[in-house]
Design a protein around this motif. Sequence first.
Motif, PDB file in Angstrom:
ATOM      1  N   LEU A  70       0.999  -1.233  -0.040  1.00  0.00           N
ATOM      2  CA  LEU A  70       0.133  -0.047   0.115  1.00  0.00           C
ATOM      3  C   LEU A  70       0.962   1.351  -0.012  1.00  0.00           C
ATOM      4  O   LEU A  70       0.657   2.355  -0.443  1.00  0.00           O
ATOM      5  CB  LEU A  70      -1.065  -0.007   1.176  1.00  0.00           C
ATOM      6  N   ARG A  71       2.086   1.213   0.535  1.00  0.00           N
ATOM      7  CA  ARG A  71       3.054   2.146   0.539  1.00  0.00           C
ATOM      8  C   ARG A  71       3.477   2.481  -0.720  1.00  0.00           C
ATOM      9  O   ARG A  71       3.507   3.738  -0.942  1.00  0.00           O
ATOM     10  CB  ARG A  71       4.242   1.868   1.509  1.00  0.00           C
ATOM     11  N   GLU A  74       0.762   4.589  -2.080  1.00  0.00           N
ATOM     12  CA  GLU A  74       0.757   6.009  -1.561  1.00  0.00           C
ATOM     13  C   GLU A  74       1.837   6.863  -2.138  1.00  0.00           C
ATOM     14  O   GLU A  74       1.683   8.158  -2.426  1.00  0.00           O
ATOM     15  CB  GLU A  74       1.047   5.853  -0.168  1.00  0.00           C
ATOM     16  N   CYS A  90      -6.003   7.512  -0.337  1.00  0.00           N
ATOM     17  CA  CYS A  90      -6.777   6.523   0.354  1.00  0.00           C
ATOM     18  C   CYS A  90      -5.963   5.747   0.892  1.00  0.00           C
ATOM     19  O   CYS A  90      -6.457   4.601   1.629  1.00  0.00           O
ATOM     20  CB  CYS A  90      -7.503   5.653  -0.739  1.00  0.00           C
ATOM     21  N   THR A  91      -4.723   5.891   1.205  1.00  0.00           N
ATOM     22  CA  THR A  91      -3.789   4.928   1.948  1.00  0.00           C
ATOM     23  C   THR A  91      -3.080   5.590   3.068  1.00  0.00           C
ATOM     24  O   THR A  91      -2.938   5.093   4.242  1.00  0.00           O
ATOM     25  CB  THR A  91      -2.492   4.478   1.032  1.00  0.00           C
ATOM     26  N   ARG A 100       1.587  -0.250   6.172  1.00  0.00           N
ATOM     27  CA  ARG A 100       1.762   0.037   4.835  1.00  0.00           C
ATOM     28  C   ARG A 100       2.657  -0.657   3.873  1.00  0.00           C
ATOM     29  O   ARG A 100       2.232  -0.763   2.688  1.00  0.00           O
ATOM     30  CB  ARG A 100       1.431   1.337   4.477  1.00  0.00           C
ATOM     31  N   SER A 108      -5.833  -6.716  -0.247  1.00  0.00           N
ATOM     32  CA  SER A 108      -6.608  -5.714  -0.055  1.00  0.00           C
ATOM     33  C   SER A 108      -7.874  -5.820  -0.938  1.00  0.00           C
ATOM     34  O   SER A 108      -8.936  -5.487  -0.479  1.00  0.00           O
ATOM     35  CB  SER A 108      -5.948  -4.310  -0.149  1.00  0.00           C
ATOM     36  N   ILE A 118      -9.168   1.019  -0.431  1.00  0.00           N
ATOM     37  CA  ILE A 118      -8.270   0.645  -1.809  1.00  0.00           C
ATOM     38  C   ILE A 118      -9.534   0.315  -2.868  1.00  0.00           C
ATOM     39  O   ILE A 118      -9.585   0.924  -3.931  1.00  0.00           O
ATOM     40  CB  ILE A 118      -7.426  -0.486  -1.780  1.00  0.00           C
TER      41      ILE A 118
END
Length: 263
Positions: A70-71, A74, A90-91, A100, A108, A118
């Motif tokens: 997720l990072r 981001e 959103c992250t 993340r 996710s 996500i």
Amino acid sequence: MFRADDYVKVTSLAEAYELCQKRSSLVVGGMVWLKMTNVTKRMVIDLSGLGLDQIEENEEEFSIGAMCSLRQLEIHEGLNTYFGGIFKECTRHIVGVQMRNCATVGGSVYARFGFSDILTCLLALDAYVELYHGGMVPIKEFAARPVHRDDRDILVRVVIKKDGRKAAYISQRNSSTDFPLLAVCAANLGNQWFVSIGARPAKAALVEFTEDNFDTIKEMAKQAADAVSYGDNTRGSGQYRHSLAVVYVRRLMERLKGRSVSR
Ligand SMILES: Cc1cc2nc3c(=O)[nH]c(=O)nc-3n(C[C@H](O)[C@H](O)[C@H](O)COP(=O)(O)OP(=O)(O)OC[C@H]3O[C@@H](n4cnc5c(N)ncnc54)[C@H](O)[C@@H]3O)c2cc1C
């Protein structure tokens, strides 16, 4: 506590798919969610050796490997420049940077959690999931599918088309880093609108409409917010969520139209 006897780092998707057809085995992402469950499996299947941790961009699309964190979403410059920073937005509220860095895009999206920021974000875009067995599926169709314990496909990557959509994202949390009590993503292409509303607390749902039949943004926003259902949980009531949605959808639409955002 999550328990497994064996760990296999696969060398191909074919191997992963074959192994995960057994009920006793499970494909894993970052295991950030799974480690909090009481699931017991004989084998976990790790996809981290397959090079699926890259975000690739060409003239037509972005391709995001299932093992991207997720990072990565981001901080990816191309994604955030093209889509107006929605991936950062959103992250950035999800727990913390260390978490993340571990949670994956595959985990996710495949899990289709009701609270997912996500999924809410991707649903407003022209996005597709590539499943090893099921092929390319529009995210709208994938999100609507019920989550079955016996569903044994593998999410390989997420593809987002560069169709010129402008997008904006917002979430409401009772406190920083908590799960969202509402998440909204709006996208605009010409006179078409795509509004995704998640954490209602149900799974994100998409509302699509053209602006031709409306006089004001306020009317459009109200109609979009009214088109989905809202429920109660410990974070908020359905009524509160609906009231927030009416305001947030309007604000995102005003922002995308370059209007001053009213209260
Ligand atoms: C404390 C906490 C707070 C959180 N808060 C938020 C939040 O506010 N907003 C938000 O959006 N999310 C939130 N999340 C969820 C998080 O962002 C991830 O979605 C979640 O951790 C799943 O990702 P993972 O890589 O850890 O998946 P895992 O835990 O490894 O797997 C989750 C599920 O997906 C399946 N899976 C994983 N990868 C694949 C694949 N490639 N193909 C098929 N199936 C696969 C697994 O079998 C499993 O069923 C939170 C999670 C935690 C633990």
